[in-house]
Design a protein around this motif. Structure first.
Motif, mmCIF file in Angstrom:
data_model
loop_
_atom_site.group_PDB
_atom_site.id
_atom_site.type_symbol
_atom_site.label_atom_id
_atom_site.label_comp_id
_atom_site.label_asym_id
_atom_site.label_seq_id
_atom_site.Cartn_x
_atom_site.Cartn_y
_atom_site.Cartn_z
ATOM 1 N N ASN A 130 0.681 -1.208 -0.078
ATOM 2 C CA ASN A 130 0.179 0.063 -0.051
ATOM 3 C C ASN A 130 0.716 1.214 0.120
ATOM 4 N N SER A 131 2.057 1.147 0.505
ATOM 5 C CA SER A 131 3.017 2.359 0.495
ATOM 6 C C SER A 131 3.610 2.795 -0.822
ATOM 7 N N VAL A 132 3.385 1.933 -1.710
ATOM 8 C CA VAL A 132 3.789 2.256 -3.245
ATOM 9 C C VAL A 132 3.321 3.423 -3.802
ATOM 10 N N SER A 133 1.860 3.491 -3.510
ATOM 11 C CA SER A 133 1.214 4.609 -4.205
ATOM 12 C C SER A 133 0.942 5.681 -3.055
ATOM 13 N N ASP A 134 1.474 5.837 -1.967
ATOM 14 C CA ASP A 134 1.405 6.560 -0.934
ATOM 15 C C ASP A 134 2.638 7.765 -1.332
ATOM 16 N N GLU A 135 2.326 9.105 -1.540
ATOM 17 C CA GLU A 135 3.458 9.897 -1.863
ATOM 18 C C GLU A 135 4.148 10.185 -0.621
ATOM 19 N N ASN A 136 3.814 10.059 0.631
ATOM 20 C CA ASN A 136 4.272 10.340 1.759
ATOM 21 C C ASN A 136 5.073 9.158 2.459
ATOM 22 N N ALA A 137 4.971 8.264 1.644
ATOM 23 C CA ALA A 137 5.741 6.952 2.184
ATOM 24 C C ALA A 137 7.115 7.035 2.103
ATOM 25 N N ILE A 138 7.943 6.575 2.938
ATOM 26 C CA ILE A 138 9.339 6.790 2.841
ATOM 27 C C ILE A 138 9.854 5.296 2.613
ATOM 28 N N PRO A 139 10.762 5.234 1.598
ATOM 29 C CA PRO A 139 11.316 3.967 1.151
ATOM 30 C C PRO A 139 12.203 3.274 2.265
ATOM 31 N N ILE A 140 12.386 1.935 2.478
ATOM 32 C CA ILE A 140 13.247 1.515 3.431
ATOM 33 C C ILE A 140 14.583 1.239 2.697
ATOM 34 N N SER A 141 14.559 0.935 1.227
ATOM 35 C CA SER A 141 15.795 0.935 0.808
ATOM 36 C C SER A 141 15.519 1.294 -0.575
ATOM 37 N N THR A 142 16.815 1.798 -1.369
ATOM 38 C CA THR A 142 16.969 2.408 -2.900
ATOM 39 C C THR A 142 17.871 1.593 -3.289
ATOM 40 N N GLN A 143 17.919 1.391 -4.555
ATOM 41 C CA GLN A 143 18.827 0.840 -5.273
ATOM 42 C C GLN A 143 18.867 1.385 -6.826
ATOM 43 N N SER A 144 20.171 1.812 -7.415
ATOM 44 C CA SER A 144 20.079 2.441 -8.670
ATOM 45 C C SER A 144 21.010 1.331 -9.566
ATOM 46 N N TYR A 145 20.387 1.405 -10.887
ATOM 47 C CA TYR A 145 21.046 0.711 -11.671
ATOM 48 C C TYR A 145 21.424 1.323 -12.988
ATOM 49 N N GLU A 146 22.749 1.340 -13.422
ATOM 50 C CA GLU A 146 22.984 1.953 -14.859
ATOM 51 C C GLU A 146 22.719 0.862 -16.070
ATOM 52 N N LEU A 147 21.834 1.310 -16.821
ATOM 53 C CA LEU A 147 21.484 0.091 -17.843
ATOM 54 C C LEU A 147 21.959 0.633 -19.115
ATOM 55 N N ASP A 148 21.965 -0.420 -20.245
ATOM 56 C CA ASP A 148 22.204 0.096 -21.457
ATOM 57 C C ASP A 148 20.801 0.531 -22.224
ATOM 58 N N GLU A 149 20.742 1.416 -23.044
ATOM 59 C CA GLU A 149 19.651 2.003 -23.697
ATOM 60 C C GLU A 149 18.532 0.852 -23.947
ATOM 61 N N PRO A 150 18.766 0.030 -24.687
ATOM 62 C CA PRO A 150 17.713 -1.042 -24.874
ATOM 63 C C PRO A 150 16.965 -1.700 -23.667
ATOM 64 N N THR A 151 17.511 -1.960 -22.644
ATOM 65 C CA THR A 151 17.364 -2.584 -21.631
ATOM 66 C C THR A 151 16.453 -1.448 -20.766
#
Length: 371
Positions: free
Chosen positions: A96-117
């Motif tokens: 339910n927190s996914v659609s809540d704009e005030n929810a704080i994520p418990i973790s984040t992870q970034s990925y650098e992708l190639d353009e097609p992916t």
């Protein structure tokens, strides 16, 4: 005589209409010019020359008089660009927190992708969000995507993939979907241009392909190798911009916020090897939803005294605020750039003095160009 006078009247009326509307009609021939949003006459030659340096049409349309004067009659002698495609996954405590704009994520992870992916993941994200029961029941909460996001049909993604449960974590097909997660998508570029006046333009552009859920004070930085004080930054050329387009069911609005050291000194942090601009991201208002969001930062550097390197080395970085916890100002931010001389990779650092503020890790794009 009457015909000549009539033609003159028509010409004057058309010119007055253009000045009054302050609208943009891009130059498409050697004798065509237009007036940008700051009242500057842009000729076809200006447009071609400025685009060659690294300014896009949006930059030129919103160019200030100071920017125009700094680049008047200046051409690019050489240019280079690096672009990266970034996907950031936010994991929440529950679905339910996914659609809540005030929810704080418990973790984040970034990925650098190639353009097609990147394009594939983004197209699938858009497709599945349109089918998600959370958003079909509450369309006002549904994520908004940039108009240039491709559909799965345009990318020839097999129907078997489209029919499967969405896979929005990590790189495509490498891990299963998580219902308590959501992703952001953006591109980050860095440009280097050697100008005919002997200066070097460093310019970065950040384009959101999926609008960020939380919009607070984000940090945008450019660092450059300057360990031997080889370069002097031209502070009058430091400009940050944020351009948005927002829509209702029947109308649209767009605007560009421009930040300069002279007018907005409390928006910037400076060091001998970098610049940070703090930009408060445009949010939705009334019935308007922001659907296009592009940010940029740029400045000129010039050789200062005895040069000890044959390289211009730079890196752009971006930190996105994920929650409105705690206050922050530019005095809480430091920027530095280490290494990067003689063609060796360097590294941009943007640090915060206040740990309680919630930010992603630093997305970065590194680039070098021989002098």
């Amino acid at each position: 005589m009457k015909k000549g006078f009539a033609k003159l009247v028509v010409a004057v009326v058309l010119l007055f209409s253009l000045l009054a509307s302050n609208s943009t009609v891009y130059a498409d021939g050697p004798k065509v010019s237009y007036i940008n949003k700051n009242g500057i006459v842009i000729t076809y030659e200006d447009q071609t020359r400025l685009e060659g340096i690294g300014f896009d049409k949006e930059d030129i349309d919103n160019m200030t008089q100071e920017e125009y004067d700094e680049n008047k009659g200046v051409y690019a002698e050489s240019t280079s660009r690096k672009e990266v495609y970034i996907k950031t996954v936010y994991t929440y405590a529950d679905e339910n927190s996914v659609s809540d704009e005030n929810a704080i994520p418990i973790s984040t992870q970034s990925y650098e992708l190639d353009e097609p992916t990147f394009e594939k993941d983004l197209a699938l994200d858009k497709l599945y969000s349109s089918k998600d029961p959370i958003y079909t029941s509450r369309p006002d909460l549904a994520p908004v995507y940039s108009s240039d996001v491709k559909d799965t049909n345009d990318l020839n993604i097999p129907s078997s993939v489209v029919a499967d449960e969405p896979n929005l974590i990590g790189i495509s097909s490498d891990s299963p979907d998580a219902k308590n997660s959501s992703s952001d998508y953006k591109t980050l570029t860095i440009d280097i241009a050697k100008k005919s006046n002997g200066k070097y333009l460093l310019k970065s552009t950040m384009k959101w392909k999926k609008m960020p859920k939380n919009r607070g004070k984000d940090l945008y930085a450019i660092g450059y190798s300057n360990s031997d004080n080889d370069y002097a930054r031209i502070n009058s050329s430091v400009v940050g911009k944020q351009h948005y387009v927002a829509y209702t069911m029947t109308k649209s609005k767009s605007d560009t916020f421009t930040y300069t050291l002279a007018d907005d000194p409390n928006t910037f942090t400076l060091s001998s090897s970098g610049v940070v601009v703090m930009q408060d991201l445009k949010n939705n208002w009334d019935n308007y939803k922001v659907a296009e969001l592009t940010q940029s930062l740029k400045f000129d550097i010039e050789v200062d005294g005895g040069i000890n390197t044959n390289w211009v080395t730079t890196e752009a970085g971006y930190k996105h605020r994920t929650a409105d916890e705690g206050s922050i100002s530019v005095s809480d931010v430091t920027v530095s750039f280490g290494g990067g001389s003689s063609g060796v990779d360097g590294s941009l650092s943007v640090t915060l003095k206040k740990d309680k503020t919630k930010y992603d890790g630093l997305y970065k794009v590194f680039w070098q160009q021989r002098r």
